[in-house]
Design a protein around this motif. Structure first.
Motif, PDB file in Angstrom:
ATOM      1  N   MET A  16       0.837  -1.193   0.000  1.00 52.57           N
ATOM      2  CA  MET A  16       0.000   0.000   0.000  1.00 52.57           C
ATOM      3  C   MET A  16       0.870   1.240   0.000  1.00 52.57           C
ATOM      4  SD  MET A  16      -1.509   0.616   3.805  1.00 52.57           S
ATOM      5  CE  MET A  16      -0.752   1.739   4.947  1.00 52.57           C
ATOM      6  N   ARG A  17       0.427   2.191  -0.711  1.00 49.06           N
ATOM      7  CA  ARG A  17       1.298   3.345  -0.838  1.00 49.06           C
ATOM      8  C   ARG A  17       1.049   4.331   0.292  1.00 49.06           C
ATOM      9  NH1 ARG A  17       0.756   7.961  -3.656  1.00 49.06           N
ATOM     10  NH2 ARG A  17      -1.299   8.877  -3.839  1.00 49.06           N
ATOM     11  N   GLN A  18       2.147   4.951   0.639  1.00 55.26           N
ATOM     12  CA  GLN A  18       2.077   5.840   1.783  1.00 55.26           C
ATOM     13  C   GLN A  18       1.509   7.198   1.402  1.00 55.26           C
ATOM     14  OE1 GLN A  18       5.869   6.637   3.443  1.00 55.26           O
ATOM     15  NE2 GLN A  18       5.038   7.083   5.448  1.00 55.26           N
ATOM     16  N   GLU A  19       0.505   7.594   2.125  1.00 56.19           N
ATOM     17  CA  GLU A  19      -0.118   8.865   1.820  1.00 56.19           C
ATOM     18  C   GLU A  19       0.674  10.012   2.427  1.00 56.19           C
ATOM     19  OE1 GLU A  19      -4.315  11.209   2.495  1.00 56.19           O
ATOM     20  OE2 GLU A  19      -4.099   9.112   3.017  1.00 56.19           O
ATOM     21  N   LYS A  20       0.857  11.016   1.620  1.00 55.61           N
ATOM     22  CA  LYS A  20       1.606  12.165   2.097  1.00 55.61           C
ATOM     23  C   LYS A  20       0.703  13.096   2.883  1.00 55.61           C
ATOM     24  CE  LYS A  20       5.463  13.073  -0.965  1.00 55.61           C
ATOM     25  NZ  LYS A  20       5.902  13.931  -2.065  1.00 55.61           N
ATOM     26  N   ILE A  21       1.063  13.335   4.116  1.00 53.92           N
ATOM     27  CA  ILE A  21       0.331  14.324   4.893  1.00 53.92           C
ATOM     28  C   ILE A  21       0.806  15.710   4.477  1.00 53.92           C
ATOM     29  CG2 ILE A  21      -0.101  15.257   7.179  1.00 53.92           C
ATOM     30  CD1 ILE A  21       0.374  12.492   8.264  1.00 53.92           C
ATOM     31  N   VAL A  22       2.081  15.848   4.424  1.00 55.93           N
ATOM     32  CA  VAL A  22       2.669  17.112   4.015  1.00 55.93           C
ATOM     33  C   VAL A  22       3.821  16.825   3.077  1.00 55.93           C
ATOM     34  CG1 VAL A  22       2.056  18.515   5.981  1.00 55.93           C
ATOM     35  CG2 VAL A  22       4.009  17.009   6.131  1.00 55.93           C
ATOM     36  N   ASP A  23       4.015  17.716   2.167  1.00 55.38           N
ATOM     37  CA  ASP A  23       5.152  17.588   1.291  1.00 55.38           C
ATOM     38  C   ASP A  23       6.318  18.330   1.925  1.00 55.38           C
ATOM     39  OD1 ASP A  23       6.970  17.346  -0.654  1.00 55.38           O
ATOM     40  OD2 ASP A  23       5.848  18.423  -2.184  1.00 55.38           O
ATOM     41  N   LEU A  24       6.984  17.632   2.807  1.00 55.61           N
ATOM     42  CA  LEU A  24       7.969  18.293   3.653  1.00 55.61           C
ATOM     43  C   LEU A  24       9.216  18.710   2.907  1.00 55.61           C
ATOM     44  CD1 LEU A  24       7.512  15.843   6.576  1.00 55.61           C
ATOM     45  CD2 LEU A  24       6.963  18.255   6.624  1.00 55.61           C
ATOM     46  N   ALA A  25       9.454  18.038   1.796  1.00 55.99           N
ATOM     47  CA  ALA A  25      10.674  18.351   1.063  1.00 55.99           C
ATOM     48  C   ALA A  25      10.516  19.619   0.231  1.00 55.99           C
ATOM     49  CB  ALA A  25      11.065  17.187   0.159  1.00 55.99           C
ATOM     50  N   ASN A  26       9.292  20.073   0.135  1.00 53.30           N
ATOM     51  CA  ASN A  26       9.041  21.232  -0.708  1.00 53.30           C
ATOM     52  C   ASN A  26       8.335  22.328   0.087  1.00 53.30           C
ATOM     53  OD1 ASN A  26       8.217  23.106  -2.579  1.00 53.30           O
ATOM     54  ND2 ASN A  26       7.658  21.574  -4.115  1.00 53.30           N
ATOM     55  N   SER A  27       9.114  23.230   0.603  1.00 56.04           N
ATOM     56  CA  SER A  27       8.547  24.216   1.519  1.00 56.04           C
ATOM     57  C   SER A  27       7.553  25.143   0.828  1.00 56.04           C
ATOM     58  CB  SER A  27       9.657  25.034   2.163  1.00 56.04           C
ATOM     59  OG  SER A  27      10.387  25.723   1.180  1.00 56.04           O
ATOM     60  N   GLU A  28       7.716  25.331  -0.462  1.00 61.29           N
ATOM     61  CA  GLU A  28       6.798  26.213  -1.181  1.00 61.29           C
ATOM     62  C   GLU A  28       5.384  25.657  -1.190  1.00 61.29           C
ATOM     63  OE1 GLU A  28       7.498  29.261  -2.299  1.00 61.29           O
ATOM     64  OE2 GLU A  28       9.388  28.858  -1.291  1.00 61.29           O
ATOM     65  N   ASN A  29       5.291  24.350  -1.348  1.00 59.52           N
ATOM     66  CA  ASN A  29       3.980  23.726  -1.478  1.00 59.52           C
ATOM     67  C   ASN A  29       3.480  23.094  -0.187  1.00 59.52           C
ATOM     68  OD1 ASN A  29       3.793  24.443  -4.127  1.00 59.52           O
ATOM     69  ND2 ASN A  29       4.762  22.554  -4.855  1.00 59.52           N
ATOM     70  N   CYS A  30       4.187  23.314   0.885  1.00 54.48           N
ATOM     71  CA  CYS A  30       3.782  22.695   2.144  1.00 54.48           C
ATOM     72  C   CYS A  30       3.015  23.680   3.004  1.00 54.48           C
ATOM     73  CB  CYS A  30       4.999  22.191   2.896  1.00 54.48           C
ATOM     74  SG  CYS A  30       4.620  21.638   4.548  1.00 54.48           S
ATOM     75  N   PRO A  31       1.714  23.465   3.141  1.00 57.13           N
ATOM     76  CA  PRO A  31       0.885  24.399   3.904  1.00 57.13           C
ATOM     77  C   PRO A  31       1.369  24.541   5.344  1.00 57.13           C
ATOM     78  CG  PRO A  31      -0.475  22.865   2.673  1.00 57.13           C
ATOM     79  CD  PRO A  31       0.932  22.362   2.577  1.00 57.13           C
ATOM     80  N   VAL A  32       1.814  23.437   5.913  1.00 57.64           N
ATOM     81  CA  VAL A  32       2.264  23.499   7.303  1.00 57.64           C
ATOM     82  C   VAL A  32       3.458  24.427   7.435  1.00 57.64           C
ATOM     83  CG1 VAL A  32       2.810  22.141   9.308  1.00 57.64           C
ATOM     84  CG2 VAL A  32       1.656  21.086   7.389  1.00 57.64           C
ATOM     85  N   ARG A  33       4.433  24.200   6.588  1.00 62.80           N
ATOM     86  CA  ARG A  33       5.610  25.058   6.604  1.00 62.80           C
ATOM     87  C   ARG A  33       5.202  26.495   6.407  1.00 62.80           C
ATOM     88  NH1 ARG A  33      10.691  22.629   5.101  1.00 62.80           N
ATOM     89  NH2 ARG A  33      11.283  24.805   5.003  1.00 62.80           N
ATOM     90  N   ASN A  34       4.326  26.685   5.468  1.00 62.97           N
ATOM     91  CA  ASN A  34       3.905  28.014   5.108  1.00 62.97           C
ATOM     92  C   ASN A  34       3.189  28.716   6.254  1.00 62.97           C
ATOM     93  OD1 ASN A  34       3.268  30.104   3.078  1.00 62.97           O
ATOM     94  ND2 ASN A  34       3.827  28.421   1.707  1.00 62.97           N
ATOM     95  N   VAL A  35       2.323  27.966   6.897  1.00 61.72           N
ATOM     96  CA  VAL A  35       1.574  28.544   8.009  1.00 61.72           C
ATOM     97  C   VAL A  35       2.466  28.742   9.223  1.00 61.72           C
ATOM     98  CG1 VAL A  35      -0.196  28.032   9.712  1.00 61.72           C
ATOM     99  CG2 VAL A  35      -0.697  27.778   7.289  1.00 61.72           C
TER     100      VAL A  35
END
Lengths: 123, 123
Positions: free
Chosen positions: B1-20
């Motif tokens: 089963m493939r792992q679902e990404k909660i956050v795209d941590l490697a990409n700060s531009e597209n990571c809402p968490v990082r952004n917020v």
DNA sequence: CAGCATCCTAATGGATACTG
DNA sequence: CAGTATCCATTAGGATGCTG
């Protein structure tokens, strides 16, 4: 439920929010907790790769803080090459749902925020 | 089963968490939102007094950021002396429950964290 | 592999003085 | 009252090199 003071904002020493924010308001701690919440235990290098842009130094100091706060457990295996595994403590796990709410909110509102920011010319 | 990404941590531009987090990870923004959540509208000076230890400069820049992100509304009254009132937008209000969860968690765990920290000799 | 030590820069934020 | 503007100290955090 009792409605006492939400925060004692004038007194940073006694204000839990200030105190906690001073810890998790940094650039990486929350991210590390989320990574460990997604899959644990994780080795130092695995966390490093998961976050990608974090420097080794900051990963080290952040993990030490989290460990000192009792949110993360660090286990050293007496092997060569050395293996160190990190996982969340119960206390750390208890924070996850709260962080997840923040993630959800961020996912839901980020685009609007980005738009507002662009419109206001601030960044 | 493939792992679902909660956050795209490697990409700060597209990571809402990082952004917020980059926005609310600062020293004051969250505090200001909580103050306004407790009572609004509030004048500049009132917020200043509520927080107490914040400098005028930081209150100004923090309010400007929150306004730019569409979380806080700023209303200027054409009076002498000038009166400026701040209140939460709907978007700002939607963040309050999440912040309140964080406050609750902080209240519940701060003493233990403090104890762990002291025991570990870190601060 | 998992770090520690060192140096360095950029960003944060406090103090103070001034203004419409 | 509600800010601006400026200067300055502290801190966060990145780069690099070294070690058990």
């Amino acid at each position: 439920m009792r409605q006492e003071k939400i925060v004692d904002l004038a007194n940073s020493e006694n204000c839990p929010v200030r105190n906690v924010l001073d810890r998790f308001g940094d650039k990486w701690s929350t991210l590390i907790l989320l990574v460990l919440g997604r899959k644990e235990p994780l080795r130092f290098g695995a966390i490093h790769r998961s976050i990608g842009t974090i420097s080794q130094k900051m990963l080290t100091v952040s993990l030490k803080k989290l460990e000192a706060d009792g949110l993360v457990d660090r286990t050293v295996f007496a092997e060569v090459p050395p293996r160190v595994e990190y996982c969340l403590t119960e206390r750390g796990k208890s924070l996850l749902p709260v962080l997840q709410q923040l993630v959800d909110w961020a996912n839901e509102h980020m685009e609007d925020i980005r738009a507002s920011r662009a419109a206001s010319g601030v960044d």
